[in-house]
Design a protein around this motif. Structure first.
Motif, short mmCIF file in Angstrom:
data_model
loop_
_atom_site.label_atom_id
_atom_site.label_comp_id
_atom_site.label_asym_id
_atom_site.label_seq_id
_atom_site.Cartn_x
_atom_site.Cartn_y
_atom_site.Cartn_z
N CYS A 123 -4.09 -0.22 1.75
CA CYS A 123 -2.97 -0.71 0.93
C CYS A 123 -3.15 -0.35 -0.53
O CYS A 123 -2.23 0.17 -1.17
N LYS A 125 -4.62 4.01 -0.94
CA LYS A 125 -3.73 5.03 -0.37
C LYS A 125 -2.26 4.74 -0.67
O LYS A 125 -1.50 5.65 -1.01
N LEU A 126 -1.85 3.48 -0.52
CA LEU A 126 -0.43 3.15 -0.68
C LEU A 126 -0.08 2.60 -2.05
O LEU A 126 1.09 2.46 -2.39
N VAL A 153 -0.56 -0.47 -3.23
CA VAL A 153 -0.05 -1.85 -3.19
C VAL A 153 -1.23 -2.80 -3.09
O VAL A 153 -2.10 -2.64 -2.25
N ALA A 180 2.09 0.36 6.54
CA ALA A 180 2.86 1.23 5.65
C ALA A 180 4.36 0.99 5.82
O ALA A 180 5.11 0.94 4.85
N LYS A 181 4.78 0.79 7.07
CA LYS A 181 6.21 0.52 7.32
C LYS A 181 6.60 -0.81 6.70
O LYS A 181 7.66 -0.92 6.06
N LEU A 213 5.42 -2.21 4.15
CA LEU A 213 5.45 -2.05 2.69
C LEU A 213 6.52 -1.05 2.23
O LEU A 213 6.68 -0.84 1.03
N GLY A 214 7.22 -0.44 3.18
CA GLY A 214 8.24 0.54 2.82
C GLY A 214 7.65 1.83 2.26
O GLY A 214 8.26 2.51 1.43
N LYS A 215 6.44 2.18 2.70
CA LYS A 215 5.73 3.33 2.15
C LYS A 215 5.59 4.50 3.13
O LYS A 215 4.88 5.46 2.84
N GLU A 227 6.13 7.96 1.77
CA GLU A 227 5.19 8.44 0.77
C GLU A 227 3.91 9.00 1.36
O GLU A 227 3.03 9.46 0.63
N LEU A 228 3.79 8.92 2.68
CA LEU A 228 2.55 9.41 3.32
C LEU A 228 2.57 10.91 3.50
O LEU A 228 3.55 11.54 3.57
#
Length: 102
Positions: free
Chosen positions: A55, A58-59, A61, A93-94, A96-98, A101-102
């Motif tokens: 989180c 990488k993401l 968040v 990731a889903k 978080l709406g990310k 971005e991957l």
């Protein structure tokens, strides 16, 4: 790769194979060992690592948003005894709406 995609599709029928492939590539060597290819949702240290490394790093968040996303995925996968790390990371990731971005 098809096994990972099939597992993700149990929870997201519209899962994007390219995104699942990117997660598999990101996890790399961790997927070679059965123990490290799974997420132990009952282990607070494991969940802290997911929040910090996946989180946060990488993401991008952190904080309550990361906590809430990981908690939501833990609930989603509660009935699954063997929680695939690929599926877990995809769903976080889903959440978080990310995914884009991957």
């Amino acid at each position: 790769m098809t096994d990972y995609l099939a597992d993700v599709k149990k929870y997201d029928a519209d899962a994007d194979e390219a995104i699942v492939s990117k997660i598999v590539k990101h996890l790399g060597i961790a997927l070679r060992n059965r123990d490290s290819s799974l997420v132990s949702t009952s282990d607070p240290e494991e969940l802290a690592r997911v929040k910090e490394k996946w989180c946060g790093k990488k993401l991008g968040v952190t904080g309550a948003a990361a906590d809430n996303a990981v908690d939501a995925v833990c609930k989603t996968l509660a009935a699954d005894r063997s929680k695939s790390r690929v599926t877990f990371y995809y769903l976080v990731a889903k959440e978080l709406g990310k995914l884009g971005e991957l």
